[in-house]
Enzyme design. Structure first.
Site, PDB file in Angstrom:
ATOM      1  N   TYR A 223      66.306  67.590  25.526  1.00 60.80           N
ATOM      2  CA  TYR A 223      65.271  68.130  26.419  1.00 60.80           C
ATOM      3  C   TYR A 223      64.148  67.206  26.991  1.00 60.80           C
ATOM      4  O   TYR A 223      63.046  67.564  27.572  1.00 60.80           O
ATOM      5  CB  TYR A 223      64.569  69.257  25.760  1.00 60.80           C
ATOM      6  CG  TYR A 223      65.562  70.599  25.818  1.00 60.80           C
ATOM      7  CD1 TYR A 223      66.595  70.704  25.077  1.00 60.80           C
ATOM      8  CD2 TYR A 223      65.156  71.899  26.268  1.00 60.80           C
ATOM      9  CE1 TYR A 223      67.336  71.817  24.890  1.00 60.80           C
ATOM     10  CE2 TYR A 223      65.830  72.859  26.447  1.00 60.80           C
ATOM     11  CZ  TYR A 223      67.065  72.824  25.893  1.00 60.80           C
ATOM     12  OH  TYR A 223      67.669  74.050  25.630  1.00 60.80           O
TER      13      TYR A 223
ATOM     14  N   LYS B 207      75.652  66.765  13.766  1.00 60.17           N
ATOM     15  CA  LYS B 207      76.881  66.271  14.134  1.00 60.17           C
ATOM     16  C   LYS B 207      77.068  64.836  13.619  1.00 60.17           C
ATOM     17  O   LYS B 207      77.324  63.757  14.610  1.00 60.17           O
ATOM     18  CB  LYS B 207      77.115  66.267  15.664  1.00 60.17           C
ATOM     19  CG  LYS B 207      78.478  66.305  16.026  1.00 60.17           C
ATOM     20  CD  LYS B 207      79.518  67.304  15.788  1.00 60.17           C
ATOM     21  CE  LYS B 207      80.907  67.198  16.286  1.00 60.17           C
ATOM     22  NZ  LYS B 207      81.745  68.017  15.769  1.00 60.17           N
TER      23      LYS B 207
ATOM     24  N   ASP C 225      79.210  72.671  15.030  1.00 53.89           N
ATOM     25  CA  ASP C 225      80.574  73.281  15.352  1.00 53.89           C
ATOM     26  C   ASP C 225      80.863  74.335  14.319  1.00 53.89           C
ATOM     27  O   ASP C 225      81.235  75.770  14.272  1.00 53.89           O
ATOM     28  CB  ASP C 225      81.721  72.578  16.026  1.00 53.89           C
ATOM     29  CG  ASP C 225      81.985  71.318  15.101  1.00 53.89           C
ATOM     30  OD1 ASP C 225      81.117  71.020  14.172  1.00 53.89           O
ATOM     31  OD2 ASP C 225      82.991  70.640  15.258  1.00 53.89           O
TER      32      ASP C 225
ATOM     33  N   ASP D 284      69.092  75.632  20.363  1.00 48.77           N
ATOM     34  CA  ASP D 284      69.142  76.319  21.817  1.00 48.77           C
ATOM     35  C   ASP D 284      70.432  77.083  21.672  1.00 48.77           C
ATOM     36  O   ASP D 284      70.304  78.352  21.915  1.00 48.77           O
ATOM     37  CB  ASP D 284      68.951  75.686  22.766  1.00 48.77           C
ATOM     38  CG  ASP D 284      69.166  76.431  24.189  1.00 48.77           C
ATOM     39  OD1 ASP D 284      68.596  77.366  24.416  1.00 48.77           O
ATOM     40  OD2 ASP D 284      70.049  76.301  25.099  1.00 48.77           O
TER      41      ASP D 284
ATOM     42  N   ASP E 265      71.076  81.543  20.396  1.00 44.59           N
ATOM     43  CA  ASP E 265      71.723  82.792  21.254  1.00 44.59           C
ATOM     44  C   ASP E 265      73.048  83.299  20.457  1.00 44.59           C
ATOM     45  O   ASP E 265      73.090  84.523  20.602  1.00 44.59           O
ATOM     46  CB  ASP E 265      72.160  82.127  22.613  1.00 44.59           C
ATOM     47  CG  ASP E 265      71.341  82.188  23.618  1.00 44.59           C
ATOM     48  OD1 ASP E 265      70.266  82.317  23.341  1.00 44.59           O
ATOM     49  OD2 ASP E 265      71.808  82.455  25.069  1.00 44.59           O
TER      50      ASP E 265
HETATM   51  C1  IPM Z   1      65.277  79.229  25.421  1.00 42.86           C
HETATM   52  C2  IPM Z   1      65.651  79.013  26.633  1.00 42.86           C
HETATM   53  C3  IPM Z   1      64.970  77.979  27.191  1.00 42.86           C
HETATM   54  C4  IPM Z   1      65.831  76.642  26.720  1.00 42.86           C
HETATM   55  C5  IPM Z   1      65.320  77.710  28.850  1.00 42.86           C
HETATM   56  C6  IPM Z   1      64.958  78.661  29.610  1.00 42.86           C
HETATM   57  C7  IPM Z   1      64.690  76.524  29.281  1.00 42.86           C
HETATM   58  O1  IPM Z   1      67.042  79.007  26.809  1.00 42.86           O
HETATM   59  O2  IPM Z   1      64.190  79.369  25.201  1.00 42.86           O
HETATM   60  O3  IPM Z   1      66.167  79.259  24.397  1.00 42.86           O
HETATM   61  O4  IPM Z   1      66.914  76.072  26.793  1.00 42.86           O
HETATM   62  O5  IPM Z   1      65.023  76.122  25.556  1.00 42.86           O
HETATM   63 MN    MN Z   2      68.020  79.477  24.905  1.00 38.78          MN
END
Ligand code: IPM
Ligand code: MN
Length: 352
Positions: free
Chosen positions: A138, A190, A223, A247, A251
């Site tokens: 990032y 990793k 993984d 990130d 999710d």
């Molecule tokens: C998060 C989001 C952000 C990230 C995006 C929107 C830039 O996915 O906060 O996880 O990738 O960090």
């Molecule tokens: Mn995210």
């Protein structure tokens, strides 16, 4: 009389304003009950403002934010703005400019919420991810060579500084020491392929570990972590990892804890300010329909209370959310909850 907290509010785009409204309702109720004083400072950053003025985030905002105790954010993302502009201009800009080097994301399944994991329940799904939030892929290091030609080269480098890695790992160790009695810290990396970046992470992880003899050290490749988060989520207590892996796995974490409707997070500078947000995004198709689940935003408020040092009030909010879920919600998904956005906020307030 105690201090008066200064809280910034960025409702943002899409359903952001709706869920923030419920979060603020809850904050008001718990502050009243606990005798907490605060002022709100409102900001209109987001897609609408960008389309109107061409500005994502004025420099003055960054300066002002450093003076605040915390910032409460709804969602940033607008269907009419090209992907990347608001993300880079607002979210990532704030993370870098305010040096919010920790992204803290709890993965906790509350009783009464359905998880897609068969035979797993609240006992098994209760861990937290400490994601490095200012470096790695990032950091924006890299570029193009011969762009647009058949010989084009695109390079995107992962930046890992000793300082950045160390402060993140130290935060994770300290967090792990006080979170509960399990005290297990898993480094997610990793090391078998990314032999520079995660060599550094692993070395610092082991070095610092000697300062925290009561914390059990654990390592897994990213993984494999994805596999185990599904198969054996009970193995995890605190997971620490770099920006990109964090990130991705959060999710997955949001899904096993019942979906984006409940997932909250904090972008934190432990020595400075922090931004708390539901991690689900602006969900434009649900905007203005009273269908979106405000619990993620309300739980972001719970995290914010913990951060500013109001743990008792944070606890009250969490308990009220638990009761609301157990007694009233059919599902965590927008439109399927059985009751509306505002009604959920009202119930949490009632239980407070
Ligand atoms: C998060 C989001 C952000 C990230 C995006 C929107 C830039 O996915 O906060 O996880 O990738 O960090
Ligand atoms: Mn995210």
């Amino acid at each position: 009389m105690g201090k008066t907290y200064q809280i910034g509010v960025v409702p943002g785009d899409g359903t952001g304003p709706e869920v923030v409204a419920e979060g603020l309702k809850v904050l008001e109720a718990v502050a009243h009950k606990s005798g907490i004083q605060y002022d709100l400072v409102h900001y209109d950053f987001g897609g609408e403002r960008y389309l109107r003025t061409g500005e994502t985030l004025p420099d003055s905002a960054i300066k002002e934010f450093t003076q605040l105790d915390a910032v409460y954010l709804g969602a940033i993302g607008h269907p009419d703005v090209k992907p990347g502009i608001l993300e880079k201009g607002i979210l990532l800009n704030l993370r870098f400019a305010l040096d919010l080097y920790i992204n803290l994301r709890p993965v906790k399944l509350y009783p009464g919420i359905a998880t897609p994991l068969k035979d797993k329940g609240p006992e098994e799904i209760d861990f937290i991810v400490v994601r490095e939030n200012t470096e790695g892929l990032y950091a924006g290091s890299g570029g193009f060579l011969k762009k647009g030609t058949p010989d084009e080269i695109a390079v995107q480098e992962s930046i890992n500084t000793r300082k950045g890695v160390e402060r993140c790992l130290r935060y994770a160790y300290e967090f792990c020491q006080t979170r509960n009695t399990r005290k297990k810290l898993t480094l997610c990396g990793k090391t078998n392929v990314l032999t520079y970046a995660f060599d550094l992470w692993e070395r610092v992880f082991q070095e610092l570990g000697d300062d925290y003899p009561d914390v059990e050290r654990d390592y897994a490749h990213v993984d494999a972590i994805c596999m185990w988060m599904v198969k054996n989520p009970e193995w995890f207590d605190v997971i620490v990892t770099d920006n990109m892996f964090g990130d991705i796995i959060t999710d997955l974490g949001a899904m096993i804890q019942g979906g984006m409707g409940v997932a909250a997070g904090g972008n934190i500078n432990p020595q400075g300010t922090a931004i708390f947000e539901p991690i689900g995004g602006s969900a434009p198709k649900y905007t203005g329909k009273n269908l979106i689940n405000p619990l993620a935003a309300i739980m972001a408020g719970h995290m914010m209370l913990n951060f500013i040092g109001e743990a008792e009030a944070a606890d009250i909010v969490e308990k009220a959310v638990k009761k609301t879920i157990a007694n009233h919600l059919k599902s965590m998904e927008a439109g399927k909850m059985g009751i509306g956005t505002r009604e959920i906020g009202d119930l949490v307030v009632k239980y407070i």
